[in-house]
Scaffold this motif. Sequence first.
Motif, mmCIF file in Angstrom:
data_model
loop_
_atom_site.group_PDB
_atom_site.id
_atom_site.type_symbol
_atom_site.label_atom_id
_atom_site.label_comp_id
_atom_site.label_asym_id
_atom_site.label_seq_id
_atom_site.Cartn_x
_atom_site.Cartn_y
_atom_site.Cartn_z
ATOM 1 N N ILE A 188 0.714 -1.142 0.017
ATOM 2 C CA ILE A 188 -0.056 0.010 0.083
ATOM 3 C C ILE A 188 0.828 1.360 0.057
ATOM 4 C CG2 ILE A 188 -1.755 1.384 1.340
ATOM 5 C CD1 ILE A 188 -2.676 -1.390 2.112
ATOM 6 N N ILE A 189 1.643 1.443 1.059
ATOM 7 C CA ILE A 189 2.498 2.639 1.013
ATOM 8 C C ILE A 189 3.629 2.843 -0.100
ATOM 9 C CG2 ILE A 189 4.037 4.074 2.612
ATOM 10 C CD1 ILE A 189 1.068 4.148 3.401
ATOM 11 N N GLU A 190 4.403 1.527 -0.228
ATOM 12 C CA GLU A 190 5.266 1.560 -1.150
ATOM 13 C C GLU A 190 5.009 1.606 -2.764
ATOM 14 O OE1 GLU A 190 9.858 0.438 -0.230
ATOM 15 O OE2 GLU A 190 8.874 -1.281 -1.095
ATOM 16 N N GLN A 191 4.061 0.672 -2.637
ATOM 17 C CA GLN A 191 3.845 0.510 -4.319
ATOM 18 C C GLN A 191 2.233 1.221 -4.528
ATOM 19 O OE1 GLN A 191 3.273 -3.736 -4.452
ATOM 20 N NE2 GLN A 191 5.534 -4.067 -4.115
ATOM 21 N N GLY A 192 1.645 1.604 -3.528
ATOM 22 C CA GLY A 192 0.504 2.410 -3.643
ATOM 23 C C GLY A 192 -0.752 1.589 -4.301
ATOM 24 N N ALA A 193 -0.584 0.491 -3.990
ATOM 25 C CA ALA A 193 -1.929 -0.508 -4.383
ATOM 26 C C ALA A 193 -3.088 -0.396 -3.265
ATOM 27 C CB ALA A 193 -1.393 -2.118 -4.362
ATOM 28 N N VAL A 194 -3.723 0.796 -3.553
ATOM 29 C CA VAL A 194 -5.013 1.099 -2.732
ATOM 30 C C VAL A 194 -6.048 -0.190 -2.721
ATOM 31 C CG1 VAL A 194 -4.433 3.556 -2.578
ATOM 32 C CG2 VAL A 194 -5.811 2.643 -4.382
ATOM 33 N N ASP A 195 -5.979 -0.759 -4.112
ATOM 34 C CA ASP A 195 -6.865 -1.774 -4.175
ATOM 35 C C ASP A 195 -6.979 -2.920 -3.249
ATOM 36 O OD1 ASP A 195 -4.585 -2.028 -5.724
ATOM 37 O OD2 ASP A 195 -5.644 -3.816 -6.892
ATOM 38 N N SER A 196 -5.505 -3.131 -2.335
ATOM 39 C CA SER A 196 -5.554 -4.283 -1.588
ATOM 40 C C SER A 196 -5.820 -3.682 -0.302
ATOM 41 C CB SER A 196 -3.989 -4.763 -1.855
ATOM 42 O OG SER A 196 -3.185 -3.696 -1.423
ATOM 43 N N ILE A 197 -6.333 -2.541 0.226
ATOM 44 C CA ILE A 197 -6.594 -2.050 1.380
ATOM 45 C C ILE A 197 -7.415 -2.931 2.314
ATOM 46 C CG2 ILE A 197 -7.581 -0.173 2.755
ATOM 47 C CD1 ILE A 197 -6.558 1.779 0.671
ATOM 48 N N ALA A 198 -8.344 -3.656 1.670
ATOM 49 C CA ALA A 198 -9.343 -4.597 2.290
ATOM 50 C C ALA A 198 -8.454 -5.815 2.558
ATOM 51 C CB ALA A 198 -10.665 -4.703 1.447
ATOM 52 N N ASP A 199 -7.695 -6.166 2.038
ATOM 53 C CA ASP A 199 -7.014 -7.282 2.368
ATOM 54 C C ASP A 199 -6.303 -7.136 3.652
ATOM 55 O OD1 ASP A 199 -7.856 -8.093 -0.142
ATOM 56 O OD2 ASP A 199 -5.889 -7.755 -0.990
ATOM 57 N N TYR A 200 -6.081 -6.130 4.218
ATOM 58 C CA TYR A 200 -5.106 -5.814 5.348
ATOM 59 C C TYR A 200 -5.730 -4.938 6.600
ATOM 60 C CZ TYR A 200 -1.552 -6.962 2.163
ATOM 61 O OH TYR A 200 -1.030 -7.644 1.175
ATOM 62 N N PHE A 201 -6.867 -4.329 6.292
ATOM 63 C CA PHE A 201 -7.516 -3.478 7.065
ATOM 64 C C PHE A 201 -9.024 -3.581 7.041
ATOM 65 C CE2 PHE A 201 -3.758 -1.042 5.692
ATOM 66 C CZ PHE A 201 -3.616 -0.548 6.938
ATOM 67 N N SER A 202 -9.522 -3.718 8.552
ATOM 68 C CA SER A 202 -11.045 -4.098 8.629
ATOM 69 C C SER A 202 -12.100 -2.855 8.025
ATOM 70 C CB SER A 202 -11.340 -4.233 10.148
ATOM 71 O OG SER A 202 -11.206 -2.916 10.965
ATOM 72 N N GLU A 203 -13.188 -3.298 7.658
ATOM 73 C CA GLU A 203 -14.041 -2.381 7.250
ATOM 74 C C GLU A 203 -14.329 -0.942 8.274
ATOM 75 O OE1 GLU A 203 -15.998 -1.206 4.331
ATOM 76 O OE2 GLU A 203 -14.566 -3.062 3.720
ATOM 77 N N SER A 204 -14.166 -1.405 9.301
ATOM 78 C CA SER A 204 -14.506 -0.317 10.456
ATOM 79 C C SER A 204 -13.059 0.216 11.093
ATOM 80 C CB SER A 204 -15.427 -0.872 11.780
ATOM 81 O OG SER A 204 -14.776 -1.948 12.145
ATOM 82 N N TYR A 205 -12.130 0.198 10.331
ATOM 83 C CA TYR A 205 -10.907 0.567 10.582
ATOM 84 C C TYR A 205 -10.882 2.125 11.261
ATOM 85 C CZ TYR A 205 -6.029 2.432 9.914
ATOM 86 O OH TYR A 205 -4.722 3.089 10.225
ATOM 87 N N ILE A 206 -10.193 2.121 12.227
ATOM 88 C CA ILE A 206 -9.870 3.391 12.923
ATOM 89 C C ILE A 206 -8.451 3.787 13.184
ATOM 90 C CG2 ILE A 206 -10.020 4.820 14.989
ATOM 91 C CD1 ILE A 206 -12.632 2.899 15.690
ATOM 92 N N VAL A 207 -8.172 4.919 12.651
ATOM 93 C CA VAL A 207 -6.677 5.557 13.031
ATOM 94 C C VAL A 207 -6.534 6.796 13.845
ATOM 95 C CG1 VAL A 207 -6.463 6.842 11.067
ATOM 96 C CG2 VAL A 207 -4.444 6.315 12.102
ATOM 97 N N VAL A 208 -5.757 6.859 14.917
ATOM 98 C CA VAL A 208 -5.951 7.841 15.886
ATOM 99 C C VAL A 208 -4.380 8.493 15.851
ATOM 100 C CG1 VAL A 208 -5.911 8.700 18.245
ATOM 101 C CG2 VAL A 208 -7.279 6.739 17.670
ATOM 102 N N THR A 209 -4.391 9.796 15.370
ATOM 103 C CA THR A 209 -3.205 10.793 15.247
ATOM 104 C C THR A 209 -3.489 11.967 15.707
ATOM 105 O OG1 THR A 209 -1.449 11.075 13.577
ATOM 106 C CG2 THR A 209 -3.821 10.887 12.625
ATOM 107 N N GLY A 210 -2.630 12.556 16.413
ATOM 108 C CA GLY A 210 -2.783 13.812 16.996
ATOM 109 C C GLY A 210 -4.161 13.885 17.713
ATOM 110 N N GLY A 211 -4.335 12.956 18.326
ATOM 111 C CA GLY A 211 -5.579 12.870 19.266
ATOM 112 C C GLY A 211 -7.054 12.889 18.344
ATOM 113 N N ILE A 212 -6.866 12.800 17.113
ATOM 114 C CA ILE A 212 -8.046 12.823 16.384
ATOM 115 C C ILE A 212 -8.264 11.238 15.684
ATOM 116 C CG2 ILE A 212 -9.468 13.878 14.261
ATOM 117 C CD1 ILE A 212 -7.424 16.144 14.788
ATOM 118 N N GLU A 213 -9.524 10.812 15.756
ATOM 119 C CA GLU A 213 -9.874 9.539 15.294
ATOM 120 C C GLU A 213 -10.580 9.736 13.815
ATOM 121 O OE1 GLU A 213 -12.600 7.016 17.524
ATOM 122 O OE2 GLU A 213 -11.113 6.641 19.146
ATOM 123 N N ARG A 214 -9.930 8.973 12.985
ATOM 124 C CA ARG A 214 -10.370 9.065 11.563
ATOM 125 C C ARG A 214 -10.886 7.544 11.235
ATOM 126 N NH1 ARG A 214 -6.383 12.529 11.902
ATOM 127 N NH2 ARG A 214 -6.564 14.727 11.121
#
Length: 134
Positions: A15-41
């Motif tokens: 994903i990061i190095e090759q940019g294969a955004v079509d493979s995101i669902a292979d690694y991340f849950s549908e309800s994925y949450i990221v917390v950065t700078g105190g903000i949830e996305r």
Amino acid sequence: MNVHAPRILEANRRIIEQGAVDSIADYFSESYIVVTGGIERIGHEVIRGFTNQIHKSFSDLHVAVQILMEADSYIAWQRTTQGKQTGKFQAFPATGLQITWHDMVVSHFEDSLIAKEWVVTDMAEGLLRSRKSL
């Protein structure tokens, strides 16, 4: 034994190095949450948007991942990303210079997918440092 480490390494390469955004669902849950700078996305769109943005702004991206610790469904790791800034990134105009930044990440897995991550990055500092060399 590092159960989740191979998934982290593969996700970063694809994903990061090759940019294969079509493979995101292979690694991340549908309800994925990221917390950065105190903000949830929430959701895959966060990953897709960031990946597309860095691939528009940087060429020749290289990622190195160091696994720091793994316990049960959690894994702590550091990512070092390098790339040449060939396009504008947010408020930072292109410099044509090589930029390096680091991310410290704790990932939580549910089943075999990343469900939540806590991220601290020095990307802005890397972009600011590059301005000093102009």
